[in-house]
Design a protein around this motif. Structure first.
Motif, mmCIF file in Angstrom:
data_model
loop_
_atom_site.group_PDB
_atom_site.id
_atom_site.type_symbol
_atom_site.label_atom_id
_atom_site.label_comp_id
_atom_site.label_asym_id
_atom_site.label_seq_id
_atom_site.Cartn_x
_atom_site.Cartn_y
_atom_site.Cartn_z
ATOM 1 N N UNK A 183 -4.745 53.829 -0.429
ATOM 2 C CA UNK A 183 -3.382 53.786 0.100
ATOM 3 C C UNK A 183 -2.340 53.350 -0.909
ATOM 4 N N UNK A 184 -2.716 53.287 -2.183
ATOM 5 C CA UNK A 184 -1.773 52.853 -3.224
ATOM 6 C C UNK A 184 -0.826 53.976 -3.620
ATOM 7 N N UNK A 185 0.323 53.593 -4.172
ATOM 8 C CA UNK A 185 1.328 54.575 -4.599
ATOM 9 C C UNK A 185 1.032 55.053 -6.018
ATOM 10 N N UNK A 186 1.817 56.026 -6.486
ATOM 11 C CA UNK A 186 1.624 56.525 -7.859
ATOM 12 C C UNK A 186 2.659 55.963 -8.830
ATOM 13 N N UNK A 187 3.142 54.760 -8.570
ATOM 14 C CA UNK A 187 3.983 54.045 -9.534
ATOM 15 C C UNK A 187 3.097 53.272 -10.515
ATOM 16 N N UNK A 188 3.566 53.164 -11.740
ATOM 17 C CA UNK A 188 2.836 52.419 -12.783
ATOM 18 C C UNK A 188 1.387 52.900 -12.942
ATOM 19 N N UNK A 189 1.207 54.212 -12.904
ATOM 20 C CA UNK A 189 -0.128 54.803 -12.966
ATOM 21 C C UNK A 189 -0.864 54.421 -14.248
ATOM 22 N N UNK A 190 -0.145 54.346 -15.364
ATOM 23 C CA UNK A 190 -0.802 54.061 -16.647
ATOM 24 C C UNK A 190 -1.547 52.729 -16.636
ATOM 25 N N UNK A 191 -1.101 51.819 -15.775
ATOM 26 C CA UNK A 191 -1.755 50.506 -15.702
ATOM 27 C C UNK A 191 -3.193 50.596 -15.185
ATOM 28 N N UNK A 192 -3.568 51.743 -14.574
ATOM 29 C CA UNK A 192 -4.927 51.918 -14.070
ATOM 30 C C UNK A 192 -5.932 52.164 -15.182
ATOM 31 N N UNK A 193 -5.428 52.554 -16.354
ATOM 32 C CA UNK A 193 -6.311 53.027 -17.415
ATOM 33 C C UNK A 193 -6.334 52.059 -18.596
#
Length: 412
Positions: A325-335
Motif C-alpha cells: 500500500x506504499x506510494x511511489x514517492x522517493x522510490x530510489x530510497x528502496x534500492x
C-alpha cells in the motif's frame, strides 16, 4: 580647504580600527576603517583618487605574494585577513568593500596559480562568491571555493574557534567551481520526486557542458555520479536528449574512449530491443509519482514476466513495495545496489514520448498479452513438428492452437 577636508575624513574614523592599505610595492596608498560597534557603514576607505582605486587593489596582497605558496585565499574583510595572518596564514587577501572586479581578478591571477574564494557563508557572501567565480572563470583562473565545516560563519570566526590546522585542512579540501555549482543547485532544490530528480539532472548537464576539458569533465561526471546516486548513463543520456531537442549552448557529453560502456549488448541477455524498451517504459511508468500505474499494470504483468534480469529484479522490489500500500514517492530510497540505482536514474532521464499515460499503459498491456499468446502459439507449433506425437495429443494441440489464433486476432 585641504586641512578641513582631511579633518572631515578622519572624523569618520572615530571609534574605528584603522588599517593602512598598501599596493604590491608596499607603499601606503590609502587607509581603511572598521567600526567597533554596530553602526553603519561597517567599513570605510579613503576617497578614491588617481593613486588609489578600491576596485584595483587588494588588501594584504603585498604580503600574500611573498608567502611562497602558489595559492591565494580571498576573504571579505580586513578582519578576516588579519585574523588569518596572525595565526600564520599569510597567503590571504581581502577585497576592499566592493564586489570582486576584473582588475582584482587579474592581480590574483598574476600572483597565484590557484585562487580560493573564502567569503562568508551568509546570503551576501554566497552571492559575492557566485559573482567572483564568474569573473575569475572568465579570466581562466583555477578556482576553488572554501567549505567551512562546523558552525562558524566566516574564516575569522572559524580560525579562532577551531584553530589553524583545521582551517588549513578546509583550504586543502576546497571544492572546484563545478562541484560548488552542483552543491548550490542541490541545496536550492527540493528533490523528492522522480520529476525533481530529472530537473536536477537537467541542470547538472548544463553545468557540465561548460567544462571544455574532456578528462576534467569525466572526473566530474564520475564524482557527481557517486555523490548524488546518478548513473553516468543517465548523465550522458540526458545530455544527448537536450542536444537533440535543440537547446542552445548545451554541449553533448561524449563518453571518452577507453571508458567501459554499459550498452545494449551487455543488457540484451537474448532479449529483443523492442522488449527492452517496453520493459523500461513499464518501470518508468511504475515509478512516475504523477500517476498510479501499479494497480492497472500488476493485473496483467508480474515481476516474473520481465525478461531482462535487471528489470525483473527492480520490478520484484517495486511490486513488494506497492503491495504493502506504499506510494511511489522517493522510490530510489528502496534500492541500495549501484547497478539498480544507475539503471533507474537512466530510465528517469529517457524520453518515451508519452503524451497520454493511460493510453500508454493500455497499449503496453495489449502488447504484453499478445506476446504471451504468441509465445504459447510458437511452443505449440514446435511441439507439432514432432513426428512421434500421438494422434490424440496432436488433436488437442491443434485445438489449443486454433483458440490462440482467435484470441490473438481479437487483440487490436
Amino acid at each position: 580647504m585641504v586641512n578641513r577636508g582631511k579633518g572631515q575624513f578622519f572624523d569618520k574614523f572615530k571609534a574605528r580600527l584603522m588599517f593602512p592599505i598598501k599596493d604590491v610595492q608596499d607603499r601606503v596608498i590609502a587607509f581603511g576603517g572598521r567600526v567597533l560597534d554596530d553602526s553603519k557603514p561597517k567599513y570605510i576607505n579613503s576617497p578614491e583618487n588617481i593613486v588609489y582605486s578600491k576596485g584595483r587593489q587588494l588588501f594584504g596582497l603585498n604580503i600574500a605574494k611573498k608567502s611562497g605558496k602558489n595559492k591565494i585565499i580571498i576573504v571579505e574583510g580586513y578582519m578576516d585577513a588579519i585574523s588569518l595572518y596572525q595565526r600564520g596564514i599569510t597567503n590571504v587577501v581581502a577585497s576592499l568593500g566592493t564586489a570582486l572586479t576584473e582588475a582584482q581578478g587579474r592581480l590574483l591571477r598574476k600572483y597565484a596559480s590557484q585562487i580560493i574564494i573564502g567569503y562568508d557563508a551568509d546570503g551576501a557572501g554566497q552571492a559575492a562568491t557566485m559573482r567572483g567565480m564568474e569573473i575569475l572563470q572568465n579570466l581562466g583562473c583555477d578556482i576553488r571555493i572554501l567549505q567551512l565545516d562546523g558552525d562558524a560563519k566566516d574564516p575569522d570566526e572559524y580560525v579562532i574557534k577551531y584553530g589553524t590546522g583545521r582551517f588549513e585542512r578546509c583550504v586543502e579540501n576546497a571544492i572546484s567551481l563545478v562541484e560548488f555549482k552542483v552543491k548550490t543547485l542541490k541545496n536550492s532544490m527540493t528533490i523528492q520526486t522522480a520529476s525533481d530528480k530529472i530537473k536536477f539532472l537537467n541542470e547538472i548537464v548544463k553545468i557540465l557542458s561548460k567544462v571544455d576539458n574532456s578528462i576534467e569533465r569525466e572526473i566530474y561526471i564520475d564524482k557527481i555520479s557517486k555523490e548524488y546516486n546518478i548513473s553516468k548513463e543517465a548523465i550522458y543520456a540526458e545530455s544527448n536528449k537536450m542536444s537533440n531537442a535543440g537547446n542552445q549552448g548545451i554541449k553533448v557529453l561524449q563518453r571518452p574512449l577507453g571508458i567501459k560502456r554499459q550498452d545494449k549488448a551487455n543488457l540484451k541477455e537474448e532479449v529483443s530491443d523492442g522488449l527492452i524498451k517496453r520493459e523500461n517504459m513499464i518501470i518508468s511508468l511504475l515509478i512516475n509519482p504523477e500517476i498510479n500505474a501499479y494497480n492497472q499494470i500488476s493485473k496483467k504483468i508480474r515481476p516474473e514476466d520481465f525478461k531482462l534480469g535487471i528489470n525483473k529484479k527492480i520490478a520484484s522490489i517495486l511490486y513488494e513495495h506497492f503491495e504493502k500500500g506504499n506510494s511511489n514517492n522517493n522510490i530510489l530510497n528502496l534500492f541500495t545496489e549501484d547497478e539498480l540505482i544507475g539503471h533507474i536514474t537512466s530510465l528517469m532521464a529517457d524520453d518515451y514520448e508519452i503524451t497520454n499515460n493511460e493510453k500508454a499503459i493500455e497499449d503496453l498491456l495489449k502488447v504484453y498479452e499478445k506476446e504471451k499468446l504468441q509465445d504459447e502459439k510458437n511452443k505449440i507449433l514446435k511441439m507439432l513438428e514432432d513426428d512421434n506425437i500421438d494422434k490424440d495429443k496432436k488433436t488437442e494441440l491443434e485445438k489449443d492452437l486454433s483458440n490462440l489464433i482467435i484470441k490473438i486476432a481479437k487483440i487490436k
